[in-house]
Design a protein around this motif. Structure first.
Motif, short mmCIF file in Angstrom:
data_model
loop_
_atom_site.label_atom_id
_atom_site.label_comp_id
_atom_site.label_asym_id
_atom_site.label_seq_id
_atom_site.Cartn_x
_atom_site.Cartn_y
_atom_site.Cartn_z
N VAL A 58 30.26 -50.79 -68.49
CA VAL A 58 31.11 -52.14 -68.82
C VAL A 58 30.22 -53.28 -68.53
CG1 VAL A 58 32.85 -53.67 -68.53
CG2 VAL A 58 33.36 -51.19 -68.56
N GLY A 59 29.91 -54.03 -69.64
CA GLY A 59 29.24 -55.21 -69.32
C GLY A 59 27.69 -55.41 -69.04
N ASP A 60 27.05 -56.47 -69.10
CA ASP A 60 25.85 -56.84 -68.88
C ASP A 60 25.49 -56.94 -67.32
OD1 ASP A 60 22.99 -57.27 -68.65
OD2 ASP A 60 23.39 -59.25 -69.73
N SER A 61 24.68 -55.92 -66.85
CA SER A 61 24.31 -55.76 -65.50
C SER A 61 23.64 -57.14 -64.87
CB SER A 61 23.61 -54.74 -65.02
OG SER A 61 22.40 -54.59 -65.56
N SER A 62 23.27 -57.99 -65.57
CA SER A 62 22.28 -59.10 -65.24
C SER A 62 23.33 -60.26 -65.10
CB SER A 62 21.33 -59.45 -66.28
OG SER A 62 21.75 -59.65 -67.60
N ALA A 63 24.49 -60.16 -65.90
CA ALA A 63 25.32 -61.13 -65.58
C ALA A 63 26.78 -60.95 -64.88
CB ALA A 63 26.04 -61.74 -67.05
N LYS A 64 26.57 -61.11 -63.44
CA LYS A 64 27.59 -60.53 -62.67
C LYS A 64 28.91 -61.18 -62.71
CE LYS A 64 24.66 -57.68 -61.18
NZ LYS A 64 24.77 -56.16 -61.79
N ARG A 117 22.48 -56.32 -57.59
CA ARG A 117 23.87 -55.73 -56.93
C ARG A 117 23.68 -54.45 -56.12
NH1 ARG A 117 29.34 -57.36 -59.29
NH2 ARG A 117 28.56 -59.38 -58.61
N VAL A 118 24.04 -54.39 -55.03
CA VAL A 118 23.92 -53.10 -54.12
C VAL A 118 25.13 -52.83 -53.92
CG1 VAL A 118 23.17 -52.04 -52.16
CG2 VAL A 118 21.67 -53.56 -53.43
N MET A 119 25.76 -51.62 -53.86
CA MET A 119 27.05 -51.12 -53.38
C MET A 119 26.89 -49.82 -52.58
SD MET A 119 30.19 -49.70 -56.14
CE MET A 119 31.70 -49.42 -55.50
N GLN A 120 27.52 -49.91 -51.57
CA GLN A 120 27.56 -49.00 -50.31
C GLN A 120 29.04 -48.50 -50.42
OE1 GLN A 120 26.41 -46.91 -48.06
NE2 GLN A 120 28.41 -46.87 -46.93
N TRP A 121 29.13 -47.18 -50.27
CA TRP A 121 30.50 -46.36 -50.15
C TRP A 121 30.63 -45.02 -49.82
CZ3 TRP A 121 34.24 -45.99 -54.96
CH2 TRP A 121 35.80 -45.84 -54.61
N ASN A 122 31.36 -44.86 -48.69
CA ASN A 122 31.90 -43.39 -48.39
C ASN A 122 32.79 -43.15 -49.10
OD1 ASN A 122 32.88 -41.10 -47.23
ND2 ASN A 122 32.06 -41.48 -45.20
N ASN A 178 32.65 -52.92 -60.40
CA ASN A 178 31.54 -53.57 -59.55
C ASN A 178 30.21 -53.84 -60.19
OD1 ASN A 178 32.94 -54.68 -57.22
ND2 ASN A 178 33.79 -52.49 -57.00
N ARG A 179 30.01 -52.76 -60.97
CA ARG A 179 28.74 -52.69 -61.89
C ARG A 179 27.30 -52.90 -60.93
NH1 ARG A 179 29.84 -57.20 -66.08
NH2 ARG A 179 30.57 -58.42 -64.16
N PRO A 180 26.97 -52.08 -59.68
CA PRO A 180 25.95 -52.30 -59.06
C PRO A 180 24.70 -51.87 -60.02
CG PRO A 180 27.11 -50.12 -58.65
CD PRO A 180 27.85 -50.67 -59.46
N ASP A 181 23.58 -52.38 -59.30
CA ASP A 181 22.33 -51.93 -59.86
C ASP A 181 21.73 -50.83 -59.16
OD1 ASP A 181 21.90 -54.18 -62.06
OD2 ASP A 181 22.02 -55.66 -60.25
N CYS A 219 27.20 -56.23 -52.30
CA CYS A 219 26.33 -57.45 -52.03
C CYS A 219 25.42 -57.77 -53.22
CB CYS A 219 25.47 -57.31 -50.79
SG CYS A 219 26.70 -57.33 -49.11
N ASP A 220 25.23 -59.00 -53.45
CA ASP A 220 24.25 -59.43 -54.49
C ASP A 220 23.06 -59.80 -53.64
OD1 ASP A 220 25.75 -58.72 -56.63
OD2 ASP A 220 26.44 -60.72 -57.28
#
Length: 452
Positions: A59-65, A165-170, A207-210, A440-441
């Motif tokens: 979903v969406g453009d990852s460059s436009a958070k 954007r970075v996403m961390q998840w257990n 959240n669309r992480p890179d 986090c961005d």
């Protein structure tokens, strides 16, 4: 990396569509007011996955958070929760049993720790992201709306350098959630993989992480790799050598760490996998580290994901594992010449020595989520909150560490309140894991050497 007979056999096992052909999910029935129609080409491509977990898209453009918004619809009018009829593979299907038996056999052999590594594949066909989100919403229409969390910006000037954007998840291994963790306040229906996987995927898509770093991944090959690769991610997985998931009947194979990055944003330069040691002894915990080049700036960044040993009484063990990881990362980044982002479930609160060593290491690391505190020096009050037979646990265990000389935190996803989480804590019908995701961005500092 390894192309052993065991690896080839695992690869062949993943390509047995006949085992799952009868379990392809049927299109749910719902009221006319909520009717959605997916385009035939996408449905055709979903079916081509050859397994029950037929989701894809982005979903969406990852460059436009944009800040995350609630992704699921409310239950149908009248208050009754309507479950859409679905036929899907469960943990006890023939594929899982065959995979489990194979994994248990392999786990006793003298094999490299990444014997389940994904072989190289041709580039998968891209799939429409909006249909993934729509599939999630349809599958979850009988559940309450997901937890809403705000993205808190730290940047006043929106003309600041481009961020990633970075996403961390257990994400909670399915076998552990159903078979070992004893969440006494969580209804067993809330842990049903047929729906829980949609909550996990919805959280990722919104959240669309890179760059995405996950722990306790035990559905990598049948869910996350096939879906996320079609979203444009390059995928890497490393299983625990002696995963506790294998002790659970009808498991889906071992759990481990996984790292994903969007290929239109980053390019892989170097990749390393580690089996962490404690005083020269190899342990059951692992880490993945990859040096990526940002296609927008040309800058290099090293991303790492890990999951340290759990439970009280293992503090020195975690410290040894953390020091081993720091040594490896120092070598890989040439003594912090390459900026570093380390994501993980450290199973350690901020008072533990392993946390203090990361905060004071020569790599000049800082914890990103401290930016949400008033003084900028305090961690969130919790990243996990659950109730087990042993009691209620509310702890901060998950972190995103970053090179503060080279990177800046532009935004962070706020933690939900106690009221939002609810009295029965996590996991629940509204949230699929006992750990909260961290998002986090980051942007590159214009003068990366200023704090060295």
């Amino acid at each position: 990396m390894y192309h052993s007979a065991a690896g080839r056999l695992c690869s062949a096992l993943r390509d047995v569509p006949a085992l799952c052909a009868s379990s392809l999910r049927q299109q749910p029935h719902h009221s006319p007011a909520r009717r959605r129609t997916l385009s035939p080409p996408v449905l055709g491509s979903l079916a081509s996955l050859g397994c029950c977990h037929s989701l894809a898209g982005w979903v969406g453009d990852s460059s436009a958070k944009a800040p995350p918004t609630p992704g699921t619809a409310a239950p149908p009018a009248g208050g009754a929760a309507v479950s859409a009829p679905r036929s899907v593979c469960s943990m006890g299907n023939s594929t899982s049993r065959l995979y489990s038996a194979l994994a248990k056999t392999l786990s006793t052999a003298a094999l490299p720790q990444d014997y389940l590594e994904q072989p190289e594949h041709d580039q998968p066909d891209p799939l429409d992201p909006k249909d993934l989100l729509e599939e999630c919403q349809v599958a979850l229409q009988g559940r309450p709306s997901r937890l809403h969390r705000e993205l808190v910006s730290q940047v006043d000037d929106f003309r600041s350098p481009p961020s990633f954007r970075v996403m961390q998840w257990n994400i909670l291994a399915q076998a552990l959630g159903e078979g070992k963790d004893n969440f006494i306040k969580c209804p067993i229906e809330a842990l049903n993989w047929d729906e829980r996987k949609y909550l996990i995927l919805e959280e990722i898509v919104i959240n669309r992480p890179d760059v995405l770093c996950l722990q306790e991944v035990d559905h990598y090959f049948d869910t996350f790799q096939p879906i996320l690769s079609r979203l444009g991610y390059q995928c890497t997985f490393l299983a625990k050598p002696w995963s506790p998931c294998l002790d659970v009947e009808h498991n889906n194979g071992p759990d481990g760490c996984a790292l994903f990055f969007l290929q239109d944003r980053f390019q892989l330069v170097n990749s390393a996998k580690y089996r962490l040691t404690a005083r020269s002894l190899k342990t059951n915990q692992v880490a993945i580290a990859e040096i990526l080049q940002c296609k927008m700036t040309g800058r290099l960044v090293c991303f790492a994901v890990t999951h340290l040993k759990a439970r009280t009484g293992w503090e020195r063990f975690r410290l040894a594992q953390g020091l081993d990881l720091l040594r490896n990362l120092e070598s890989l980044t040439q003594g912090a010449k390459i900026p570093l982002v380390v994501c993980g479930d450290f199973n350690a609160d901020p008072t533990e020595e392993v946390y203090k060593r990361f905060a004071s290491s020569s790599l000049n690391l800082n914890s990103a989520y401290k930016v949400l505190s008033e003084d900028g020096e305090t961690e969130p009050p919790y990243t996990t909150w659950k109730i087990r037979t042993t009691g209620e646990c509310c702890n901060t265990l998950d972190y995103i560490w970053y090179s503060q000389h080279a990177l800046k935190v532009n935004a962070a996803l706020k933690m939900p309140t106690e009221e939002q989480i609810g009295p029965n804590r996590l996991p629940s019908f509204t949230y699929p894991s006992d750990h909260l995701s961290l998002v986090c961005d980051f942007s590159f500092n214009t003068d990366p050497d200023r704090l060295l």
